[in-house]
Write an enzyme that holds these catalytic residues in place. Sequence first.
Site, PDB file in Angstrom:
ATOM      1  N   GLY A  12     -36.739  -6.923  43.249  1.00 11.88           N
ATOM      2  CA  GLY A  12     -35.649  -7.041  42.282  1.00 11.88           C
ATOM      3  C   GLY A  12     -34.910  -5.722  42.075  1.00 11.88           C
ATOM      4  O   GLY A  12     -35.248  -4.692  42.675  1.00 11.88           O
ATOM      5  N   SER A  85     -35.546 -14.037  35.659  1.00 11.36           N
ATOM      6  CA  SER A  85     -34.928 -13.109  34.708  1.00 11.36           C
ATOM      7  C   SER A  85     -33.553 -13.539  34.206  1.00 11.36           C
ATOM      8  O   SER A  85     -32.930 -12.810  33.443  1.00 11.36           O
ATOM      9  CB  SER A  85     -34.830 -11.717  35.360  1.00 11.36           C
ATOM     10  N   THR A 128     -38.058  -7.235  26.751  1.00  9.47           N
ATOM     11  CA  THR A 128     -36.595  -7.326  26.729  1.00  9.47           C
ATOM     12  C   THR A 128     -35.967  -7.373  25.336  1.00  9.47           C
ATOM     13  O   THR A 128     -36.566  -7.918  24.388  1.00  9.47           O
ATOM     14  CB  THR A 128     -36.155  -8.603  27.490  1.00  9.47           C
ATOM     15  N   GLU A 130     -33.788  -9.316  24.603  1.00  7.01           N
ATOM     16  CA  GLU A 130     -33.558 -10.730  24.292  1.00  7.01           C
ATOM     17  C   GLU A 130     -34.521 -11.226  23.208  1.00  7.01           C
ATOM     18  O   GLU A 130     -34.280 -12.248  22.578  1.00  7.01           O
ATOM     19  CB  GLU A 130     -33.712 -11.588  25.549  1.00  7.01           C
ATOM     20  N   TYR A 152     -35.975 -18.322  28.013  1.00  7.88           N
ATOM     21  CA  TYR A 152     -36.376 -17.040  28.616  1.00  7.88           C
ATOM     22  C   TYR A 152     -36.982 -16.128  27.550  1.00  7.88           C
ATOM     23  O   TYR A 152     -38.076 -15.564  27.722  1.00  7.88           O
ATOM     24  CB  TYR A 152     -35.148 -16.377  29.260  1.00  7.88           C
ATOM     25  N   LYS A 156     -40.753 -14.629  27.150  1.00  3.04           N
ATOM     26  CA  LYS A 156     -40.983 -13.178  27.119  1.00  3.04           C
ATOM     27  C   LYS A 156     -41.685 -12.748  25.824  1.00  3.04           C
ATOM     28  O   LYS A 156     -42.387 -11.749  25.794  1.00  3.04           O
ATOM     29  CB  LYS A 156     -39.658 -12.426  27.285  1.00  3.04           C
ATOM     30  N   ARG A 187     -27.511  -4.943  41.001  1.00  2.00           N
ATOM     31  CA  ARG A 187     -27.677  -6.026  40.036  1.00  2.00           C
ATOM     32  C   ARG A 187     -27.399  -7.367  40.717  1.00  2.00           C
ATOM     33  O   ARG A 187     -26.475  -7.482  41.540  1.00  2.00           O
ATOM     34  CB  ARG A 187     -26.678  -5.795  38.902  1.00  2.00           C
TER      35      ARG A 187
HETATM   36  P1  NAP Z   1     -34.504  -9.329  39.071  1.00  2.00           P
HETATM   37  O1  NAP Z   1     -33.575  -8.469  39.867  1.00  2.00           O
HETATM   38  O2  NAP Z   1     -34.138 -10.740  38.782  1.00  2.00           O
HETATM   39  O3  NAP Z   1     -35.934  -9.321  39.824  1.00  2.00           O
HETATM   40  C1  NAP Z   1     -36.940 -10.235  39.487  1.00  2.00           C
HETATM   41  C2  NAP Z   1     -38.093 -10.041  40.452  1.00  2.00           C
HETATM   42  O4  NAP Z   1     -39.135 -10.966  40.091  1.00  2.00           O
HETATM   43  C3  NAP Z   1     -37.748 -10.330  41.928  1.00  2.00           C
HETATM   44  O5  NAP Z   1     -38.417  -9.390  42.722  1.00  2.00           O
HETATM   45  C4  NAP Z   1     -38.329 -11.724  42.136  1.00  2.00           C
HETATM   46  O6  NAP Z   1     -38.703 -11.980  43.470  1.00  2.00           O
HETATM   47  C5  NAP Z   1     -39.590 -11.609  41.275  1.00  2.00           C
HETATM   48  N1  NAP Z   1     -40.189 -12.910  40.952  1.00  2.00           N
HETATM   49  C6  NAP Z   1     -39.608 -13.970  40.340  1.00  2.00           C
HETATM   50  N2  NAP Z   1     -40.490 -14.979  40.203  1.00  2.00           N
HETATM   51  C7  NAP Z   1     -41.656 -14.539  40.739  1.00  2.00           C
HETATM   52  C8  NAP Z   1     -42.946 -15.120  40.906  1.00  2.00           C
HETATM   53  N3  NAP Z   1     -43.214 -16.357  40.515  1.00  2.00           N
HETATM   54  N4  NAP Z   1     -43.921 -14.376  41.499  1.00  2.00           N
HETATM   55  C9  NAP Z   1     -43.668 -13.115  41.932  1.00  2.00           C
HETATM   56  N5  NAP Z   1     -42.457 -12.516  41.803  1.00  2.00           N
HETATM   57  C10 NAP Z   1     -41.471 -13.220  41.220  1.00  2.00           C
HETATM   58  O7  NAP Z   1     -34.821  -8.656  37.666  1.00  2.00           O
HETATM   59  P2  NAP Z   1     -34.599  -7.134  37.173  1.00  2.00           P
HETATM   60  O8  NAP Z   1     -33.236  -7.027  36.592  1.00  2.00           O
HETATM   61  O9  NAP Z   1     -35.047  -6.196  38.205  1.00  2.00           O
HETATM   62  O10 NAP Z   1     -35.597  -7.102  35.925  1.00  2.00           O
HETATM   63  C11 NAP Z   1     -36.964  -6.737  36.084  1.00  2.00           C
HETATM   64  C12 NAP Z   1     -37.765  -7.238  34.893  1.00  2.00           C
HETATM   65  O11 NAP Z   1     -37.257  -6.675  33.697  1.00  2.00           O
HETATM   66  C13 NAP Z   1     -37.740  -8.738  34.671  1.00  2.00           C
HETATM   67  O12 NAP Z   1     -38.994  -9.111  34.155  1.00  2.00           O
HETATM   68  C14 NAP Z   1     -36.674  -8.943  33.604  1.00  2.00           C
HETATM   69  O13 NAP Z   1     -36.905 -10.124  32.881  1.00  2.00           O
HETATM   70  C15 NAP Z   1     -36.877  -7.700  32.781  1.00  2.00           C
HETATM   71  N6  NAP Z   1     -35.717  -7.168  32.077  1.00  2.00           N
HETATM   72  C16 NAP Z   1     -34.565  -6.907  32.749  1.00  2.00           C
HETATM   73  C17 NAP Z   1     -33.494  -6.342  32.083  1.00  2.00           C
HETATM   74  C18 NAP Z   1     -32.203  -6.017  32.789  1.00  2.00           C
HETATM   75  O14 NAP Z   1     -31.195  -5.796  32.095  1.00  2.00           O
HETATM   76  N7  NAP Z   1     -32.192  -5.932  34.122  1.00  2.00           N
HETATM   77  C19 NAP Z   1     -33.610  -6.040  30.714  1.00  2.00           C
HETATM   78  C20 NAP Z   1     -34.814  -6.312  30.064  1.00  2.00           C
HETATM   79  C21 NAP Z   1     -35.861  -6.853  30.758  1.00  2.00           C
HETATM   80  P3  NAP Z   1     -37.701 -12.665  44.550  1.00  2.00           P
HETATM   81  O15 NAP Z   1     -36.914 -11.540  45.153  1.00  2.00           O
HETATM   82  O16 NAP Z   1     -38.645 -13.322  45.487  1.00  2.00           O
HETATM   83  O17 NAP Z   1     -36.833 -13.623  43.785  1.00  2.00           O
HETATM   84  N1  GDD Z   2     -24.112 -14.413  33.370  1.00  5.23           N
HETATM   85  C1  GDD Z   2     -22.936 -14.553  32.715  1.00  5.23           C
HETATM   86  N2  GDD Z   2     -21.879 -15.100  33.379  1.00  5.23           N
HETATM   87  N3  GDD Z   2     -22.845 -14.146  31.430  1.00  5.23           N
HETATM   88  C2  GDD Z   2     -21.642 -14.263  30.815  1.00  5.23           C
HETATM   89  C3  GDD Z   2     -20.529 -14.795  31.452  1.00  5.23           C
HETATM   90  C4  GDD Z   2     -20.641 -15.240  32.790  1.00  5.23           C
HETATM   91  O1  GDD Z   2     -19.708 -15.731  33.399  1.00  5.23           O
HETATM   92  N4  GDD Z   2     -19.488 -14.750  30.582  1.00  5.23           N
HETATM   93  C5  GDD Z   2     -19.929 -14.217  29.450  1.00  5.23           C
HETATM   94  N5  GDD Z   2     -21.252 -13.923  29.572  1.00  5.23           N
HETATM   95  C6  GDD Z   2     -22.100 -13.361  28.519  1.00  5.23           C
HETATM   96  C7  GDD Z   2     -23.405 -14.119  28.293  1.00  5.23           C
HETATM   97  O2  GDD Z   2     -23.174 -15.287  27.503  1.00  5.23           O
HETATM   98  C8  GDD Z   2     -24.219 -13.045  27.571  1.00  5.23           C
HETATM   99  O3  GDD Z   2     -23.923 -13.071  26.184  1.00  5.23           O
HETATM  100  C9  GDD Z   2     -23.714 -11.745  28.180  1.00  5.23           C
HETATM  101  O4  GDD Z   2     -22.506 -12.055  28.877  1.00  5.23           O
HETATM  102  C10 GDD Z   2     -24.684 -11.082  29.171  1.00  5.23           C
HETATM  103  O5  GDD Z   2     -25.123 -12.057  30.094  1.00  5.23           O
HETATM  104  P1  GDD Z   2     -25.979 -11.655  31.400  1.00  5.23           P
HETATM  105  O6  GDD Z   2     -25.289 -10.594  32.157  1.00  5.23           O
HETATM  106  O7  GDD Z   2     -26.298 -12.924  32.106  1.00  5.23           O
HETATM  107  O8  GDD Z   2     -27.282 -10.971  30.803  1.00  5.23           O
HETATM  108  P2  GDD Z   2     -28.216 -11.349  29.582  1.00  5.23           P
HETATM  109  O9  GDD Z   2     -27.944 -10.356  28.500  1.00  5.23           O
HETATM  110  O10 GDD Z   2     -28.141 -12.769  29.241  1.00  5.23           O
HETATM  111  O11 GDD Z   2     -29.674 -11.083  30.205  1.00  5.23           O
HETATM  112  C11 GDD Z   2     -29.949  -9.870  30.912  1.00  5.23           C
HETATM  113  O12 GDD Z   2     -30.356  -8.869  30.004  1.00  5.23           O
HETATM  114  C12 GDD Z   2     -31.574  -9.147  29.284  1.00  5.23           C
HETATM  115  C13 GDD Z   2     -31.823  -7.959  28.340  1.00  5.23           C
HETATM  116  O13 GDD Z   2     -31.126  -8.143  27.154  1.00  5.23           O
HETATM  117  C14 GDD Z   2     -31.060 -10.188  31.918  1.00  5.23           C
HETATM  118  O14 GDD Z   2     -31.229  -9.084  32.776  1.00  5.23           O
HETATM  119  C15 GDD Z   2     -32.386 -10.479  31.240  1.00  5.23           C
HETATM  120  O15 GDD Z   2     -33.431 -10.555  32.238  1.00  5.23           O
HETATM  121  C16 GDD Z   2     -32.711  -9.320  30.271  1.00  5.23           C
HETATM  122  O16 GDD Z   2     -33.923  -9.575  29.612  1.00  5.23           O
END
Ligand code: NAP
Ligand code: GDD
Length: 368
Positions: A12, A85, A128, A130, A152, A156, A187
Amino acid sequence: MSKVALITGVTGQDGSYLSEFLLSKGYEVHGIIRRSSVDFRERIAHLEGQPNFHLHFGDLGDSMSLVKVVGKVKPTEIYNLAAQSHVQVSFDSPEFTADVDATGVLRVLEAVRACGLEKTCRIYQASTSELYGKVEEVPQNENTPFHPYSPYAVAKLYGFWIVKEYREAYNMFCCSGILFNHESERRGETFVTRKITLAAARIAQGLQDKLYLGNLSSLRDWGYAKDYVECMWLILQNDKPEDFVIATGVQHSVREFAYYAFKHAGIELKFEGEGMNEKGICVAGPEELVGKVLVEVSEDFYRPTDVVNLWGDPTKAKAKLGWNPSKTSFEELVKIMVESDMAKVAAEGAAQKVRMNLAEYLEKGIVK
Ligand code: NAP
Ligand code: GDD
């Protein structure tokens, strides 16, 4: 003693940056990957073949696979990043999300106990912002009450509490980083920031006509993923196992993100109208685009319940971990992402014309 890290979710966004970071610190890095019919792991392809980087098959839905990998690798640190995620996807697949994002955390903790590593292995859980969901105060810190607002977030929340429970019940060094949104050029394409930067690049290069978004007024505290992985490591180097909020402390709307992203792509937008009728119109930029509506709102991208006011307070992480939340500003983050997508789109050239916008494709539910 040599440091051995095991990363779930290594393919990821965060897993790839964390692998690079830990390798640069001299760690032996092991990653868990899922079995797949295709053998292409874009984000970590450049690391494969490095002597200190190893991959193992496993799945968060399969305890046996976790016990086998943990027993073989005997990690000193585990970073549990694997998850379903995507918040919108969690409404479509709530059971799968619960299995991976909630019970999966329990499976990791139990694998560590089953292998007798509970006294030697430190565990980081990817929690998170969230969890704050339908927020009860702004900005949010470690003491803000949780109010999860999606399948989600509910899953979490279980992950957060089971980590805390194992810390107290078994005296394990396990903790959660409550990370606010963090983005990057790696991303996933269906998250709003990347969807916008990719669309801005395509529109600027004549490969897409319009971008459809959901709630433009939603507010997020967006940081740079490369900066955030350092914090995951710092949390595990702390004297005591504690939970930390990781955020920039600065909040912006989806509308603002779109404005700056298009600006970096050479297009000035003016937003007019309200709610479903709001539109982003090109007021300066390439002649053929001026006067055109480039951003529209679509009901398809609204969620059954949406989290609209995330704003983190990183005071504790600054004070106790010495972490600098202002390394990469919002403007720099947008610039990094747009520049990367401008180059990517240019390289892919004409092939982009026939490629459907993946974000719309998935989110409209054509592919489930
Ligand atoms: P991501 O790009 O969606 O990566 C998710 C990873 O989880 C991928 O490597 C995916 O593998 C793996 N995965 C999904 N289901 C699995 C399973 N059943 N068994 C083993 N691996 C599995 O997410 P990210 O943005 O890097 O986020 C990393 C973590 O932080 C997640 O737990 C997310 O919920 C959390 N988080 C993210 C954010 C953010 O803003 N990015 C913020 C807060 C928390 P595949 O490649 O095979 O799909
Ligand atoms: N995806 C998406 N697509 N979101 C949209 C769109 C669209 O076209 N238009 C507006 N949004 C709004 C969503 O409704 C949300 O309020 C905000 O943009 C952010 O959406 P995402 O980028 O999908 O992220 P997220 O905040 O829901 O979730 C991400 O951040 C979390 C941490 O707060 C993910 O990375 C989660 O895994 C992570 O926990």
